[in-house]
Enzyme design. Structure first.
Site, mmCIF file in Angstrom:
data_model
loop_
_atom_site.group_PDB
_atom_site.id
_atom_site.type_symbol
_atom_site.label_atom_id
_atom_site.label_comp_id
_atom_site.label_asym_id
_atom_site.label_seq_id
_atom_site.Cartn_x
_atom_site.Cartn_y
_atom_site.Cartn_z
ATOM 1 N N HIS A 24 -6.095 3.528 1.584
ATOM 2 C CA HIS A 24 -6.628 4.257 0.417
ATOM 3 C C HIS A 24 -7.399 3.364 -0.566
ATOM 4 C CE1 HIS A 24 -2.953 3.288 -1.830
ATOM 5 N NE2 HIS A 24 -2.230 4.227 -1.282
ATOM 6 N N HIS A 78 10.764 7.461 0.431
ATOM 7 C CA HIS A 78 9.452 7.616 -0.232
ATOM 8 C C HIS A 78 8.638 8.652 0.545
ATOM 9 C CE1 HIS A 78 5.726 6.779 -2.143
ATOM 10 N NE2 HIS A 78 5.347 5.718 -1.469
ATOM 11 N N GLU A 80 5.266 9.212 0.494
ATOM 12 C CA GLU A 80 3.878 8.973 0.918
ATOM 13 C C GLU A 80 3.807 8.966 2.451
ATOM 14 O OE1 GLU A 80 1.871 5.692 -1.028
ATOM 15 O OE2 GLU A 80 -0.078 6.524 -0.484
ATOM 16 N N ASP A 82 2.432 7.446 4.842
ATOM 17 C CA ASP A 82 2.607 6.315 5.760
ATOM 18 C C ASP A 82 4.081 6.138 6.135
ATOM 19 O OD1 ASP A 82 2.684 5.701 3.003
ATOM 20 O OD2 ASP A 82 2.362 3.572 3.337
ATOM 21 N N HIS A 145 6.900 3.394 -5.436
ATOM 22 C CA HIS A 145 5.525 3.501 -5.817
ATOM 23 C C HIS A 145 5.145 4.870 -6.368
ATOM 24 C CE1 HIS A 145 1.396 4.066 -3.611
ATOM 25 N NE2 HIS A 145 1.155 3.628 -4.812
ATOM 26 N N ASP A 164 8.368 0.728 -0.527
ATOM 27 C CA ASP A 164 7.106 -0.011 -0.688
ATOM 28 C C ASP A 164 7.294 -1.378 -1.352
ATOM 29 O OD1 ASP A 164 5.221 1.646 0.464
ATOM 30 O OD2 ASP A 164 4.763 2.719 -1.384
ATOM 31 N N TYR A 191 -0.860 -7.217 -2.155
ATOM 32 C CA TYR A 191 -0.181 -5.918 -2.127
ATOM 33 C C TYR A 191 0.319 -5.562 -3.532
ATOM 34 C CZ TYR A 191 3.282 -2.477 -0.531
ATOM 35 O OH TYR A 191 4.031 -1.348 -0.343
ATOM 36 N N HIS A 224 6.676 -2.173 4.612
ATOM 37 C CA HIS A 224 5.444 -2.775 5.162
ATOM 38 C C HIS A 224 5.670 -4.274 5.331
ATOM 39 C CE1 HIS A 224 2.953 0.775 4.344
ATOM 40 N NE2 HIS A 224 3.435 0.801 3.115
HETATM 41 FE FE1 FEO Z 1 3.510 4.382 -1.233
HETATM 42 FE FE2 FEO Z 1 3.623 2.630 1.774
HETATM 43 O O1 FEO Z 1 3.429 4.084 0.604
#
Ligand code: FEO
Length: 395
Positions: A24, A78, A80, A82, A145, A164, A191, A224
């Site tokens: 994004h 979370h 989101e 991903d 996040h 995240d 990041y 991640h």
């Molecule tokens: Fe806020 Fe890795 O997503």
């Protein structure tokens, strides 16, 4: 990438996205990973999923350890996509009635994403889920996040599933900090600068809260990148340092240019800064990605922005960059603007407005040059660099 046992009975079952180049709007030249974790206990538990394109990989990884239908609980730290994108495939595979634990906001947001009537089990901050021999304690981490974000902490292993937070967009064969060493820090820093900088005050509050309750953390498993098992305090301390945004004697000169006039000014400003021994970094916005620029700005004391005037406005890349910068809310910067123009010359005024909205300390009205800078204007740009350099020396 095959599943990997992190500690006894707890496995990484995620996916490596080698080809991701844009997250994004954030340049990810080394890809990313979507980490999901499987806990084998009396209740088999999956923590988070992966981007929907990698659902097969997740399910294949789980299948190499246990029949996915034996998963009893799913935790969504979370919403989101991903991390939630494979939930529909996972829930379909393991049974739509299996309990899905998430925060209250997580339940609302997951419903808005997937329009599914899953067996949501919203949890409170501090709520505990017994898995058999081990437990998970949920910690609300709103805005780290998203408003739905939470951590899951396993006290028996001193292991934090941090969603995240503490992550990095990095795809590699390594799964652990000790396998990558210091080389992972620039990825973690980028990041933080691009994902979490605007929530820096919340990061500091969270670290304070965690230290007050004496949470012992031996391993951090983010969603991640690599897992911090050798020295989790290294990334926690780095987050504290980055969140404090203590300005260094460093200036980032960000600009774009049409016929090299604004570029000449940028280079002269850099000369002026260097003459005072200040670390100065010119960044042309068509040679440096906005996500790399914000990473450089993280510890800089000065942000200097240049744009030619184009059609009575800013050059598009400069507006793009300022919009991105404003959203990430960096603080404690001194700033100035510069730019060339042909006849109307609004760019410096427009940059100043943006910098003021960001509450940066504007230390000069800005340098405007019609068409091509002559030696006097180049000297004025050098002096602007020196003025900023002097202000940095006095920090
Ligand atoms: Fe806020 Fe890795 O997503």
């Amino acid at each position: 990438m095959k599943p990997l046992e992190i500690v006894k009975g707890i496995y990484w079952v995620g996916a490596v996205d080698w080809n991701l180049r844009d997250f994004h709007g954030y340049a990810t030249p080394q890809g990313s990973t979507y980490n999901a974790y499987l806990i084998l206990d009396e209740k088999v538990t999956l923590i988070d999923t992966v981007k929907k394109e990698f659902a097969d990989q997740l399910l294949s990884n789980v299948s190499q350890i246990i029949d996915p239908k034996k998963i009893d609980y799913v935790i969504s730290n979370h919403t989101e996509m991903d991390h939630s994108g494979s939930l529909p495939r996972v829930m379909h595979k393991i049974g739509e009635d299996k309990p899905l634990y998430c925060s209250k906001v997580g339940q609302k947001n997951l419903s808005l994403h997937f329009q599914e009537k899953w067996n949501y089990q919203p949890v409170e901050n501090g709520g505990v889920l017994n898995l058999g021999k081990k437990t998970l304690t949920f910690l609300e981490t709103r805005m780290l996040h998203w408003p739905d974000s939470m951590f899951s902490y396993m006290k028996e292993e001193h292991l934090l599933f941090s969603s995240d937070a503490f992550g990095q967009h990095y795809a590699g064969p390594e799964r652990f900090d000790d396998q990558v060493g210091e080389a992972i820090i620039p990825h973690a820093r980028k990041y933080f600068a691009n994902i979490l900088l605007l929530y820096a005050p919340l990061v500091l509050q969270l670290v304070e809260k965690v230290s007050q309750v004496g949470l012992e953390i031996k391993t951090i498993c983010p969603d991640h990148g690599i897992i911090w098992r050798q020295d989790p305090t290294k990334i926690i301390n780095a987050y504290v340092e980055w969140s404090r945004q203590k300005p260094k004697k460093k200036a980032v000169v960000i600009y774009d240019t049409m016929w090299q006039s604004t570029q000449k000014l940028a280079e002269a400003i850099v000369d002026g800064l260097c003459q005072l021994g200040v670390e100065a970094k010119p960044m042309h916005l068509r040679a440096s990605h906005r996500s790399d620029v914000i990473t450089e700005i993280l510890d800089a004391g000065a942000v200097i922005v240049g744009s030619p005037t184009l059609n009575n406005g800013l050059f598009p890349t400069v507006m793009d960059f300022l919009t991105y910068l404003k959203g990430l809310k960096p603080s404690k910067k001194i700033a100035a603007a510069f730019g060339s123009y042909g006849w109307s010359g609004e760019a410096v005024k427009l940059i100043n407005q943006e910098l003021e909205e960001m509450k940066f300390d504007l230390i000069d009205p800005g340098l405007r040059v019609q068409f091509v800078p002559d030696p006097q204007k180049i000297e004025a740009a050098i002096q602007l660099g020196q003025k900023i350099g002097q202000a940095l020396q006095n920090l």
